[in-house]
Design a protein around this motif. Structure first.
Motif, PDB file in Angstrom:
ATOM      1  N   PHE A  82      34.413  29.938  41.323  1.00 16.23           N
ATOM      2  CA  PHE A  82      34.932  30.866  42.257  1.00 16.23           C
ATOM      3  C   PHE A  82      36.199  30.714  43.044  1.00 16.23           C
ATOM      4  CE2 PHE A  82      34.966  33.587  46.106  1.00 16.23           C
ATOM      5  CZ  PHE A  82      34.970  34.936  45.596  1.00 16.23           C
ATOM      6  N   ASP A  83      37.001  31.573  43.049  1.00 19.17           N
ATOM      7  CA  ASP A  83      38.249  31.191  43.930  1.00 19.17           C
ATOM      8  C   ASP A  83      39.007  32.473  44.377  1.00 19.17           C
ATOM      9  OD1 ASP A  83      39.729  29.507  45.402  1.00 19.17           O
ATOM     10  OD2 ASP A  83      40.414  28.480  43.799  1.00 19.17           O
ATOM     11  N   PHE A  84      39.915  32.518  45.247  1.00 19.07           N
ATOM     12  CA  PHE A  84      40.723  33.466  45.663  1.00 19.07           C
ATOM     13  C   PHE A  84      42.304  33.001  45.221  1.00 19.07           C
ATOM     14  CE2 PHE A  84      37.441  33.756  48.817  1.00 19.07           C
ATOM     15  CZ  PHE A  84      37.324  35.344  48.865  1.00 19.07           C
ATOM     16  N   PRO A  85      43.084  33.869  44.729  1.00 24.07           N
ATOM     17  CA  PRO A  85      42.633  35.230  44.569  1.00 24.07           C
ATOM     18  C   PRO A  85      41.590  35.731  43.474  1.00 24.07           C
ATOM     19  CG  PRO A  85      44.710  35.075  43.617  1.00 24.07           C
ATOM     20  CD  PRO A  85      44.229  33.721  44.298  1.00 24.07           C
ATOM     21  N   VAL A  86      40.690  36.751  43.692  1.00 23.65           N
ATOM     22  CA  VAL A  86      39.535  36.751  42.703  1.00 23.65           C
ATOM     23  C   VAL A  86      39.984  37.360  41.337  1.00 23.65           C
ATOM     24  CG1 VAL A  86      37.667  38.336  42.275  1.00 23.65           C
ATOM     25  CG2 VAL A  86      37.886  37.279  44.582  1.00 23.65           C
ATOM     26  N   ARG A  87      41.208  37.727  41.111  1.00 21.80           N
ATOM     27  CA  ARG A  87      41.749  38.053  39.837  1.00 21.80           C
ATOM     28  C   ARG A  87      41.762  36.742  38.920  1.00 21.80           C
ATOM     29  NH1 ARG A  87      45.555  41.921  39.791  1.00 21.80           N
ATOM     30  NH2 ARG A  87      45.282  42.390  41.853  1.00 21.80           N
ATOM     31  N   TYR A  95      38.356  36.025  37.572  1.00 18.97           N
ATOM     32  CA  TYR A  95      37.993  36.686  36.315  1.00 18.97           C
ATOM     33  C   TYR A  95      38.528  35.946  35.051  1.00 18.97           C
ATOM     34  CZ  TYR A  95      35.869  40.619  38.890  1.00 18.97           C
ATOM     35  OH  TYR A  95      35.207  41.610  39.743  1.00 18.97           O
ATOM     36  N   ALA A  96      39.851  35.622  35.270  1.00 19.57           N
ATOM     37  CA  ALA A  96      40.393  35.232  34.104  1.00 19.57           C
ATOM     38  C   ALA A  96      39.598  34.062  33.463  1.00 19.57           C
ATOM     39  CB  ALA A  96      42.000  34.786  34.432  1.00 19.57           C
ATOM     40  N   LYS A  97      39.226  33.203  34.422  1.00 15.83           N
ATOM     41  CA  LYS A  97      38.413  31.742  34.139  1.00 15.83           C
ATOM     42  C   LYS A  97      37.457  32.233  33.424  1.00 15.83           C
ATOM     43  CE  LYS A  97      40.079  29.138  38.134  1.00 15.83           C
ATOM     44  NZ  LYS A  97      39.421  28.348  39.296  1.00 15.83           N
ATOM     45  N   LEU A  98      36.903  33.353  33.568  1.00 14.22           N
ATOM     46  CA  LEU A  98      35.213  33.826  32.919  1.00 14.22           C
ATOM     47  C   LEU A  98      35.798  34.346  31.496  1.00 14.22           C
ATOM     48  CD1 LEU A  98      33.666  35.613  35.794  1.00 14.22           C
ATOM     49  CD2 LEU A  98      32.984  33.358  34.948  1.00 14.22           C
ATOM     50  N   GLY A  99      37.037  34.419  31.358  1.00 13.56           N
ATOM     51  CA  GLY A  99      37.314  34.968  29.822  1.00 13.56           C
ATOM     52  C   GLY A  99      37.569  36.344  29.599  1.00 13.56           C
ATOM     53  N   PHE A 100      37.732  37.186  30.746  1.00 16.20           N
ATOM     54  CA  PHE A 100      38.226  38.500  30.432  1.00 16.20           C
ATOM     55  C   PHE A 100      39.435  38.455  30.080  1.00 16.20           C
ATOM     56  CE2 PHE A 100      34.620  38.855  34.077  1.00 16.20           C
ATOM     57  CZ  PHE A 100      33.602  39.794  33.021  1.00 16.20           C
ATOM     58  N   ASP A 101      39.664  39.729  29.080  1.00 13.77           N
ATOM     59  CA  ASP A 101      41.042  39.819  28.659  1.00 13.77           C
ATOM     60  C   ASP A 101      41.815  40.904  29.254  1.00 13.77           C
ATOM     61  OD1 ASP A 101      43.159  40.239  26.999  1.00 13.77           O
ATOM     62  OD2 ASP A 101      42.123  40.240  25.170  1.00 13.77           O
ATOM     63  N   PHE A 116      42.162  43.886  35.511  1.00 19.53           N
ATOM     64  CA  PHE A 116      41.535  43.478  36.641  1.00 19.53           C
ATOM     65  C   PHE A 116      40.893  44.579  37.411  1.00 19.53           C
ATOM     66  CE2 PHE A 116      41.522  42.495  41.013  1.00 19.53           C
ATOM     67  CZ  PHE A 116      40.700  41.544  41.274  1.00 19.53           C
ATOM     68  N   GLU A 117      41.949  45.554  37.701  1.00 14.16           N
ATOM     69  CA  GLU A 117      41.548  46.761  38.640  1.00 14.16           C
ATOM     70  C   GLU A 117      40.375  47.369  38.004  1.00 14.16           C
ATOM     71  OE1 GLU A 117      45.461  45.224  39.656  1.00 14.16           O
ATOM     72  OE2 GLU A 117      44.492  46.015  37.702  1.00 14.16           O
ATOM     73  N   LYS A 118      40.276  47.755  36.681  1.00 13.25           N
ATOM     74  CA  LYS A 118      38.986  48.251  36.377  1.00 13.25           C
ATOM     75  C   LYS A 118      37.761  47.507  36.464  1.00 13.25           C
ATOM     76  CE  LYS A 118      37.198  49.863  31.906  1.00 13.25           C
ATOM     77  NZ  LYS A 118      37.437  49.649  30.195  1.00 13.25           N
ATOM     78  N   LEU A 119      37.785  46.219  36.194  1.00  7.09           N
ATOM     79  CA  LEU A 119      36.694  45.321  36.469  1.00  7.09           C
ATOM     80  C   LEU A 119      36.326  45.304  37.640  1.00  7.09           C
ATOM     81  CD1 LEU A 119      38.074  42.300  33.916  1.00  7.09           C
ATOM     82  CD2 LEU A 119      36.107  43.854  33.503  1.00  7.09           C
ATOM     83  N   SER A 120      37.280  45.130  38.679  1.00 10.93           N
ATOM     84  CA  SER A 120      36.924  44.790  40.175  1.00 10.93           C
ATOM     85  C   SER A 120      36.329  46.460  40.610  1.00 10.93           C
ATOM     86  CB  SER A 120      38.072  44.811  41.016  1.00 10.93           C
ATOM     87  OG  SER A 120      37.966  44.869  42.252  1.00 10.93           O
ATOM     88  N   ASP A 122      41.925  39.955  47.582  1.00 15.78           N
ATOM     89  CA  ASP A 122      43.174  39.224  47.104  1.00 15.78           C
ATOM     90  C   ASP A 122      43.086  37.933  48.285  1.00 15.78           C
ATOM     91  OD1 ASP A 122      43.898  40.261  44.934  1.00 15.78           O
ATOM     92  OD2 ASP A 122      44.826  41.845  45.865  1.00 15.78           O
ATOM     93  N   GLY A 123      42.515  38.196  49.486  1.00 10.99           N
ATOM     94  CA  GLY A 123      42.487  36.966  50.659  1.00 10.99           C
ATOM     95  C   GLY A 123      42.604  37.870  51.836  1.00 10.99           C
ATOM     96  N   LYS A 124      42.908  37.245  52.910  1.00 10.28           N
ATOM     97  CA  LYS A 124      42.790  37.435  54.158  1.00 10.28           C
ATOM     98  C   LYS A 124      43.699  36.879  55.188  1.00 10.28           C
ATOM     99  CE  LYS A 124      38.597  34.777  54.864  1.00 10.28           C
ATOM    100  NZ  LYS A 124      37.292  34.832  54.786  1.00 10.28           N
ATOM    101  N   LEU A 125      44.707  36.185  54.680  1.00 12.27           N
ATOM    102  CA  LEU A 125      45.565  35.628  55.626  1.00 12.27           C
ATOM    103  C   LEU A 125      46.408  36.515  56.448  1.00 12.27           C
ATOM    104  CD1 LEU A 125      46.800  32.898  56.401  1.00 12.27           C
ATOM    105  CD2 LEU A 125      48.381  32.990  54.625  1.00 12.27           C
ATOM    106  N   GLU A 126      46.907  37.764  55.980  1.00 11.03           N
ATOM    107  CA  GLU A 126      47.537  38.414  56.857  1.00 11.03           C
ATOM    108  C   GLU A 126      46.825  38.937  57.927  1.00 11.03           C
ATOM    109  OE1 GLU A 126      50.202  42.634  56.368  1.00 11.03           O
ATOM    110  OE2 GLU A 126      49.751  41.470  54.583  1.00 11.03           O
ATOM    111  N   ASN A 127      45.625  39.393  57.626  1.00 11.45           N
ATOM    112  CA  ASN A 127      44.826  39.859  58.682  1.00 11.45           C
ATOM    113  C   ASN A 127      44.156  38.818  59.698  1.00 11.45           C
ATOM    114  OD1 ASN A 127      44.945  42.235  57.332  1.00 11.45           O
ATOM    115  ND2 ASN A 127      42.597  42.563  56.810  1.00 11.45           N
ATOM    116  N   ALA A 128      44.278  37.540  59.298  1.00 17.21           N
ATOM    117  CA  ALA A 128      44.142  36.433  60.290  1.00 17.21           C
ATOM    118  C   ALA A 128      45.053  36.365  61.238  1.00 17.21           C
ATOM    119  CB  ALA A 128      44.096  35.178  59.281  1.00 17.21           C
TER     120      ALA A 128
END
Length: 218
Positions: free
Chosen positions: A50-55, A58-64, A70-74, A144-150
Protein backbone atom coordinates in the motif's frame (compact mmCIF):
# COMPACT_ATOMS: atom_id res chain seq x y z
CA UNK A 1 14.36 20.10 27.21
CA UNK A 2 12.13 17.04 27.50
CA UNK A 3 9.68 15.95 24.83
CA UNK A 4 6.66 17.32 26.65
CA UNK A 5 8.22 20.79 26.76
CA UNK A 6 9.47 20.65 23.17
CA UNK A 7 6.23 19.83 21.32
CA UNK A 8 3.28 22.16 21.67
CA UNK A 9 1.20 20.75 18.82
CA UNK A 10 0.64 17.21 17.50
CA UNK A 11 -0.64 16.68 13.96
CA UNK A 12 -2.31 13.28 13.73
CA UNK A 13 -2.83 11.16 10.67
CA UNK A 14 -6.22 9.44 10.90
CA UNK A 15 -6.52 6.18 8.92
CA UNK A 16 -4.34 3.49 10.44
CA UNK A 17 -2.92 5.83 13.10
CA UNK A 18 -5.94 6.58 15.29
CA UNK A 19 -8.49 4.57 13.31
CA UNK A 20 -7.98 0.80 12.94
CA UNK A 21 -9.27 0.34 9.40
CA UNK A 22 -6.54 -1.46 7.45
CA UNK A 23 -8.31 -4.82 7.82
CA UNK A 24 -11.48 -3.36 6.30
CA UNK A 25 -9.53 -1.94 3.35
CA UNK A 26 -8.13 -5.41 2.67
CA UNK A 27 -11.54 -7.07 2.96
CA UNK A 28 -13.19 -4.64 0.54
CA UNK A 29 -10.33 -4.79 -1.95
CA UNK A 30 -10.29 -8.58 -1.92
CA UNK A 31 -13.95 -8.53 -2.91
CA UNK A 32 -13.13 -6.29 -5.86
CA UNK A 33 -10.21 -8.53 -6.84
CA UNK A 34 -12.37 -11.67 -6.67
CA UNK A 35 -14.91 -10.10 -9.03
CA UNK A 36 -12.13 -9.74 -11.63
CA UNK A 37 -10.45 -13.10 -10.98
CA UNK A 38 -7.36 -11.34 -9.68
CA UNK A 39 -5.23 -12.72 -6.79
CA UNK A 40 -6.40 -11.71 -3.33
CA UNK A 41 -4.01 -10.42 -0.68
CA UNK A 42 -3.37 -10.89 3.02
CA UNK A 43 -3.17 -8.05 5.52
CA UNK A 44 0.60 -8.57 5.55
CA UNK A 45 0.81 -8.29 1.76
CA UNK A 46 -1.32 -5.16 1.87
CA UNK A 47 1.01 -3.54 4.38
CA UNK A 48 3.93 -4.35 2.08
CA UNK A 49 2.46 -2.72 -1.05
CA UNK A 50 0.00 0.00 0.00
CA UNK A 51 1.28 3.46 -0.90
CA UNK A 52 0.44 6.98 -2.01
CA UNK A 53 -0.71 8.01 -4.48
CA UNK A 54 -3.31 5.27 -4.12
CA UNK A 55 -3.72 4.91 -7.89
CA UNK A 56 -0.23 3.35 -8.02
CA UNK A 57 -1.26 0.79 -5.39
CA UNK A 58 -4.27 -0.18 -7.52
CA UNK A 59 -1.93 -0.80 -10.45
CA UNK A 60 0.24 -3.08 -8.28
CA UNK A 61 -2.82 -5.20 -7.53
CA UNK A 62 -3.29 -5.92 -11.23
CA UNK A 63 -6.27 -3.74 -12.12
CA UNK A 64 -6.30 -2.86 -15.82
CA UNK A 65 -6.85 0.89 -16.14
CA UNK A 66 -8.14 0.49 -19.70
CA UNK A 67 -10.96 -1.71 -18.40
CA UNK A 68 -11.42 -0.27 -14.91
CA UNK A 69 -10.40 3.40 -14.72
CA UNK A 70 -8.98 4.34 -11.35
CA UNK A 71 -11.77 6.83 -10.65
CA UNK A 72 -14.40 4.10 -11.14
CA UNK A 73 -12.53 1.67 -8.89
CA UNK A 74 -12.05 4.37 -6.27
CA UNK A 75 -15.77 5.18 -6.30
CA UNK A 76 -16.61 1.50 -5.80
CA UNK A 77 -14.12 1.10 -2.98
CA UNK A 78 -15.11 4.23 -1.08
CA UNK A 79 -18.81 3.46 -1.43
CA UNK A 80 -18.32 0.13 0.30
CA UNK A 81 -15.90 1.63 2.83
CA UNK A 82 -18.40 4.29 3.85
CA UNK A 83 -21.14 1.68 4.16
CA UNK A 84 -19.01 -0.42 6.52
CA UNK A 85 -16.74 2.13 8.23
CA UNK A 86 -18.38 1.81 11.62
CA UNK A 87 -17.35 -1.83 11.76
CA UNK A 88 -13.93 -0.38 12.62
CA UNK A 89 -12.85 0.97 15.99
CA UNK A 90 -10.33 3.48 17.26
CA UNK A 91 -6.88 2.05 17.85
CA UNK A 92 -6.20 0.87 21.36
CA UNK A 93 -5.32 3.78 23.61
CA UNK A 94 -6.59 6.52 21.29
CA UNK A 95 -8.92 8.27 23.73
CA UNK A 96 -6.46 8.07 26.61
CA UNK A 97 -3.66 9.49 24.46
CA UNK A 98 -5.72 12.35 23.09
CA UNK A 99 -6.97 13.18 26.58
CA UNK A 100 -3.47 13.00 28.08
CA UNK A 101 -2.06 15.40 25.51
CA UNK A 102 -4.95 17.80 25.99
CA UNK A 103 -4.64 17.72 29.77
CA UNK A 104 -0.94 18.52 29.45
CA UNK A 105 -1.55 21.58 27.28
CA UNK A 106 -0.56 20.05 23.93
CA UNK A 107 -2.79 21.17 21.05
CA UNK A 108 -3.80 18.62 18.41
CA UNK A 109 -5.06 18.49 14.83
CA UNK A 110 -5.95 15.84 12.26
CA UNK A 111 -4.41 15.83 8.78
CA UNK A 112 -5.88 13.15 6.53
CA UNK A 113 -6.04 12.02 2.91
CA UNK A 114 -9.68 11.10 3.57
CA UNK A 115 -12.50 13.24 2.15
CA UNK A 116 -13.09 16.13 4.53
CA UNK A 117 -16.83 15.74 5.10
CA UNK A 118 -16.50 11.98 5.66
CA UNK A 119 -13.70 12.64 8.13
CA UNK A 120 -15.80 15.10 10.13
CA UNK A 121 -18.67 12.61 10.25
CA UNK A 122 -16.58 9.78 11.65
CA UNK A 123 -14.79 11.97 14.19
CA UNK A 124 -18.21 13.10 15.36
CA UNK A 125 -19.40 9.49 15.59
CA UNK A 126 -16.58 8.65 17.99
CA UNK A 127 -17.14 11.90 19.90
CA UNK A 128 -13.51 13.01 19.76
CA UNK A 129 -13.82 16.29 17.83
CA UNK A 130 -13.29 18.30 21.01
CA UNK A 131 -9.67 17.16 21.19
CA UNK A 132 -8.72 18.85 17.91
CA UNK A 133 -7.98 22.47 17.13
CA UNK A 134 -8.22 21.78 13.40
CA UNK A 135 -9.30 18.93 11.10
CA UNK A 136 -8.11 18.82 7.50
CA UNK A 137 -9.22 16.31 4.88
CA UNK A 138 -9.13 16.52 1.08
CA UNK A 139 -11.89 17.55 -1.31
CA UNK A 140 -12.21 14.18 -3.05
CA UNK A 141 -11.97 10.50 -2.14
CA UNK A 142 -9.09 9.49 -4.43
CA UNK A 143 -6.47 9.75 -1.64
CA UNK A 144 -3.77 11.38 -3.74
CA UNK A 145 -2.01 12.76 -0.67
CA UNK A 146 -2.14 15.65 1.77
CA UNK A 147 1.02 17.72 1.38
CA UNK A 148 -0.77 20.85 0.16
CA UNK A 149 -3.16 20.68 3.12
CA UNK A 150 -0.22 20.21 5.48
CA UNK A 151 1.35 23.48 4.33
CA UNK A 152 -2.03 25.20 4.65
CA UNK A 153 -2.53 23.89 8.19
CA UNK A 154 0.89 25.08 9.33
CA UNK A 155 0.17 28.55 7.97
CA UNK A 156 -3.44 28.79 9.19
CA UNK A 157 -2.56 27.73 12.75
CA UNK A 158 0.72 29.64 12.73
CA UNK A 159 2.55 26.52 13.91
CA UNK A 160 6.27 26.51 14.53
CA UNK A 161 7.98 23.51 12.90
CA UNK A 162 10.32 23.28 15.89
CA UNK A 163 7.46 22.66 18.33
CA UNK A 164 5.19 20.54 16.09
CA UNK A 165 5.17 16.74 15.84
CA UNK A 166 3.43 14.68 13.15
CA UNK A 167 2.30 11.16 14.11
CA UNK A 168 1.43 8.72 11.32
CA UNK A 169 1.57 5.15 10.10
CA UNK A 170 3.09 5.49 6.63
CA UNK A 171 6.11 6.73 4.72
CA UNK A 172 3.81 9.31 3.16
CA UNK A 173 3.36 10.81 6.63
CA UNK A 174 7.14 10.92 7.02
CA UNK A 175 7.59 12.61 3.63
CA UNK A 176 4.91 15.17 4.51
CA UNK A 177 6.60 15.85 7.86
CA UNK A 178 9.96 16.39 6.12
CA UNK A 179 8.38 18.72 3.58
CA UNK A 180 6.84 20.96 6.25
CA UNK A 181 9.93 20.76 8.47
CA UNK A 182 8.46 19.02 11.52
CA UNK A 183 9.57 15.96 13.47
CA UNK A 184 7.75 12.70 12.84
CA UNK A 185 6.87 9.60 14.85
CA UNK A 186 5.62 6.52 12.98
CA UNK A 187 3.52 3.74 14.45
CA UNK A 188 3.25 0.27 12.83
CA UNK A 189 0.08 -1.80 12.75
CA UNK A 190 -1.63 0.55 10.31
CA UNK A 191 -1.38 0.64 6.53
CA UNK A 192 2.33 -0.06 6.06
CA UNK A 193 4.61 -2.73 7.45
CA UNK A 194 7.23 -2.11 10.17
CA UNK A 195 9.93 -3.13 7.69
CA UNK A 196 8.93 -0.32 5.33
CA UNK A 197 8.71 2.22 8.14
CA UNK A 198 12.27 1.51 9.23
CA UNK A 199 13.39 2.99 5.90
CA UNK A 200 12.53 6.39 7.37
CA UNK A 201 14.76 8.28 9.75
CA UNK A 202 11.71 9.06 11.89
CA UNK A 203 11.36 7.71 15.39
CA UNK A 204 9.22 4.56 15.57
CA UNK A 205 6.97 3.61 18.45
CA UNK A 206 5.01 0.39 18.81
CA UNK A 207 1.78 1.68 20.36
CA UNK A 208 -0.01 4.83 21.41
CA UNK A 209 0.98 3.95 24.96
CA UNK A 210 4.59 4.48 23.88
CA UNK A 211 3.67 7.97 22.70
CA UNK A 212 2.17 8.76 26.10
CA UNK A 213 5.46 7.66 27.65
CA UNK A 214 7.35 9.79 25.13
CA UNK A 215 5.43 12.82 26.36
CA UNK A 216 6.13 11.79 29.96
CA UNK A 217 2.54 11.90 31.16
CA UNK A 218 2.37 8.20 31.95
Amino acid sequence: MNVQQKYQHVIWDWNGTLFDDAWLCVDIMNGMLRERNLPEMSLQKYAEIFDFPVRDYYAKLGFDNTIDPFEKLSDTFIGEYLRRKFECQLRDGTRETLAGLQENGVQQSVLSAAKHDHLLRILGHFEIMSFFRDVSGIDNHHADGKLENAHAMMAALNLSPKTTLLVGDSLHDWHVAKAIGVDCVLIPGGHQSPERLTAASAKMIHSLRDLRKLFAFE
